[in-house]
Design a protein around this motif. Sequence first.
Motif, PDB file in Angstrom:
ATOM      1  N   VAL A 111       1.473  -4.062   7.881  1.00  0.00           N
ATOM      2  CA  VAL A 111       1.301  -2.606   7.897  1.00  0.00           C
ATOM      3  C   VAL A 111       1.300  -2.064   6.466  1.00  0.00           C
ATOM      4  CG1 VAL A 111       2.326  -0.404   8.607  1.00  0.00           C
ATOM      5  CG2 VAL A 111       2.231  -2.325  10.224  1.00  0.00           C
ATOM      6  N   ASP A 112       2.211  -2.530   5.632  1.00  0.00           N
ATOM      7  CA  ASP A 112       2.241  -2.084   4.227  1.00  0.00           C
ATOM      8  C   ASP A 112       0.945  -2.429   3.506  1.00  0.00           C
ATOM      9  OD1 ASP A 112       4.784  -1.029   4.522  1.00  0.00           O
ATOM     10  OD2 ASP A 112       5.808  -2.753   3.611  1.00  0.00           O
ATOM     11  N   LEU A 113       0.429  -3.612   3.760  1.00  0.00           N
ATOM     12  CA  LEU A 113      -0.827  -4.044   3.137  1.00  0.00           C
ATOM     13  C   LEU A 113      -1.989  -3.169   3.606  1.00  0.00           C
ATOM     14  CD1 LEU A 113      -1.914  -6.199   1.186  1.00  0.00           C
ATOM     15  CD2 LEU A 113      -2.165  -7.732   3.136  1.00  0.00           C
ATOM     16  N   LEU A 114      -2.030  -2.875   4.894  1.00  0.00           N
ATOM     17  CA  LEU A 114      -3.065  -1.995   5.427  1.00  0.00           C
ATOM     18  C   LEU A 114      -2.967  -0.609   4.804  1.00  0.00           C
ATOM     19  CD1 LEU A 114      -5.368  -1.386   7.493  1.00  0.00           C
ATOM     20  CD2 LEU A 114      -3.540  -0.650   9.057  1.00  0.00           C
ATOM     21  N   ILE A 115      -1.776  -0.050   4.754  1.00  0.00           N
ATOM     22  CA  ILE A 115      -1.584   1.281   4.180  1.00  0.00           C
ATOM     23  C   ILE A 115      -2.058   1.316   2.734  1.00  0.00           C
ATOM     24  CG2 ILE A 115       0.174   2.937   3.419  1.00  0.00           C
ATOM     25  CD1 ILE A 115       1.668   2.322   6.072  1.00  0.00           C
ATOM     26  N   ASP A 116      -1.638   0.349   1.930  1.00  0.00           N
ATOM     27  CA  ASP A 116      -2.044   0.313   0.515  1.00  0.00           C
ATOM     28  C   ASP A 116      -3.556   0.208   0.370  1.00  0.00           C
ATOM     29  OD1 ASP A 116       0.591   0.494  -0.301  1.00  0.00           O
ATOM     30  OD2 ASP A 116       0.805  -1.656  -0.703  1.00  0.00           O
ATOM     31  N   PHE A 117      -4.179  -0.661   1.154  1.00  0.00           N
ATOM     32  CA  PHE A 117      -5.623  -0.871   1.056  1.00  0.00           C
ATOM     33  C   PHE A 117      -6.395   0.398   1.440  1.00  0.00           C
ATOM     34  CE2 PHE A 117      -9.768  -1.962   2.714  1.00  0.00           C
ATOM     35  CZ  PHE A 117     -10.273  -2.798   1.735  1.00  0.00           C
ATOM     36  N   VAL A 118      -6.064   0.965   2.608  1.00  0.00           N
ATOM     37  CA  VAL A 118      -6.811   2.117   3.114  1.00  0.00           C
ATOM     38  C   VAL A 118      -6.563   3.352   2.248  1.00  0.00           C
ATOM     39  CG1 VAL A 118      -7.149   3.643   5.089  1.00  0.00           C
ATOM     40  CG2 VAL A 118      -6.847   1.209   5.455  1.00  0.00           C
ATOM     41  N   LYS A 119      -5.355   3.492   1.761  1.00  0.00           N
ATOM     42  CA  LYS A 119      -5.025   4.630   0.890  1.00  0.00           C
ATOM     43  C   LYS A 119      -5.915   4.627  -0.354  1.00  0.00           C
ATOM     44  CE  LYS A 119      -1.064   6.222  -1.730  1.00  0.00           C
ATOM     45  NZ  LYS A 119       0.359   6.028  -1.969  1.00  0.00           N
ATOM     46  N   LYS A 120      -6.123   3.461  -0.938  1.00  0.00           N
ATOM     47  CA  LYS A 120      -6.964   3.347  -2.136  1.00  0.00           C
ATOM     48  C   LYS A 120      -8.443   3.507  -1.807  1.00  0.00           C
ATOM     49  CE  LYS A 120      -3.707   0.303  -4.421  1.00  0.00           C
ATOM     50  NZ  LYS A 120      -3.362  -1.089  -4.706  1.00  0.00           N
ATOM     51  N   LYS A 121      -8.879   2.926  -0.694  1.00  0.00           N
ATOM     52  CA  LYS A 121     -10.302   2.915  -0.348  1.00  0.00           C
ATOM     53  C   LYS A 121     -10.791   4.248   0.219  1.00  0.00           C
ATOM     54  CE  LYS A 121     -13.727   0.473   2.478  1.00  0.00           C
ATOM     55  NZ  LYS A 121     -13.987  -0.603   3.416  1.00  0.00           N
ATOM     56  N   SER A 122      -9.970   4.929   1.003  1.00  0.00           N
ATOM     57  CA  SER A 122     -10.457   6.080   1.758  1.00  0.00           C
ATOM     58  C   SER A 122      -9.672   7.362   1.556  1.00  0.00           C
ATOM     59  CB  SER A 122     -10.474   5.734   3.251  1.00  0.00           C
ATOM     60  OG  SER A 122     -11.327   4.652   3.493  1.00  0.00           O
ATOM     61  N   ASP A 123      -8.808   7.429   0.595  1.00  0.00           N
ATOM     62  CA  ASP A 123      -8.058   8.656   0.312  1.00  0.00           C
ATOM     63  C   ASP A 123      -7.368   9.196   1.563  1.00  0.00           C
ATOM     64  OD1 ASP A 123      -7.059  10.678  -1.338  1.00  0.00           O
ATOM     65  OD2 ASP A 123      -8.722  12.015  -0.848  1.00  0.00           O
ATOM     66  N   VAL A 124      -6.631   8.343   2.236  1.00  0.00           N
ATOM     67  CA  VAL A 124      -5.940   8.699   3.472  1.00  0.00           C
ATOM     68  C   VAL A 124      -4.696   9.516   3.168  1.00  0.00           C
ATOM     69  CG1 VAL A 124      -4.618   7.709   5.383  1.00  0.00           C
ATOM     70  CG2 VAL A 124      -6.809   6.741   4.758  1.00  0.00           C
ATOM     71  N   SER A 125      -4.435  10.499   4.031  1.00  0.00           N
ATOM     72  CA  SER A 125      -3.239  11.312   3.857  1.00  0.00           C
ATOM     73  C   SER A 125      -2.146  11.011   4.885  1.00  0.00           C
ATOM     74  CB  SER A 125      -3.593  12.798   3.908  1.00  0.00           C
ATOM     75  OG  SER A 125      -4.210  13.109   5.143  1.00  0.00           O
ATOM     76  N   ARG A 126      -2.528  10.558   6.081  1.00  0.00           N
ATOM     77  CA  ARG A 126      -1.541  10.278   7.136  1.00  0.00           C
ATOM     78  C   ARG A 126      -1.927   9.054   7.959  1.00  0.00           C
ATOM     79  NH1 ARG A 126       1.532  15.086   9.775  1.00  0.00           N
ATOM     80  NH2 ARG A 126       1.577  16.539   8.063  1.00  0.00           N
ATOM     81  N   PHE A 127      -0.894   8.375   8.443  1.00  0.00           N
ATOM     82  CA  PHE A 127      -1.037   7.286   9.406  1.00  0.00           C
ATOM     83  C   PHE A 127      -0.290   7.703  10.666  1.00  0.00           C
ATOM     84  CE2 PHE A 127      -2.337   5.055   5.732  1.00  0.00           C
ATOM     85  CZ  PHE A 127      -2.993   3.907   6.149  1.00  0.00           C
ATOM     86  N   TYR A 128      -0.880   7.412  11.817  1.00  0.00           N
ATOM     87  CA  TYR A 128      -0.289   7.756  13.115  1.00  0.00           C
ATOM     88  C   TYR A 128      -0.169   6.510  13.991  1.00  0.00           C
ATOM     89  CZ  TYR A 128      -1.362  12.662  12.089  1.00  0.00           C
ATOM     90  OH  TYR A 128      -1.422  13.910  11.522  1.00  0.00           O
TER      91      TYR A 128
END
Length: 173
Positions: A111-128
């Motif tokens: 989950v941490d790896l997914l969050i880090d990757f997507v945050k950098k790639k897609s400028d994500v603000s929230r995970f649900y």
Amino acid sequence: MYIVNAKAKDIYLENITPLNLKYIFEWYNDEDFKYATGIEKDITFQQLTRNFIEMQRSGEHFLLGIFISSTGEMIGFLKGQIKYCSKVSVWINTLIIDKAFQNKGYGTKAVDLLIDFVKKKSDVSRFYIAVSESNAKGYKFWKSLGFKDYANIEDCMKLEGETTNAIIMYKLV
């Protein structure tokens, strides 16, 4: 399909291929993972394949294998989608770690790896994430990752013939 290729020291995430579907099929039909999948009855391999093809056509969905870096062994998967609204957010629909690899930190690392990757790639603000009220272990896991309660939805999940409530949780990133 939303493309993910994220690596850490001991695990990596990458998009599922048709060759990986046999593992996902087994996990989806394992009674121990009913809370993680939200599916009350077994699915057929044909149904899983159809769902996989639909996800491949979408730029928003992801279906990621969780692999051990040293061996390349697939030990679980993450499924979800990116929502492109006023603020980009991610819904994690399913996280499964094979029973032999549970309680070793792999779910947290994935989950941490997914969050880090997507945050950098897609400028994500929230995970649900949505968790059944009946799934105390799952709720505790997501809390430990910093997810907070957002809302409750009554009578929205059916497991073992019973309707249960869901807790929607979120994490700001």
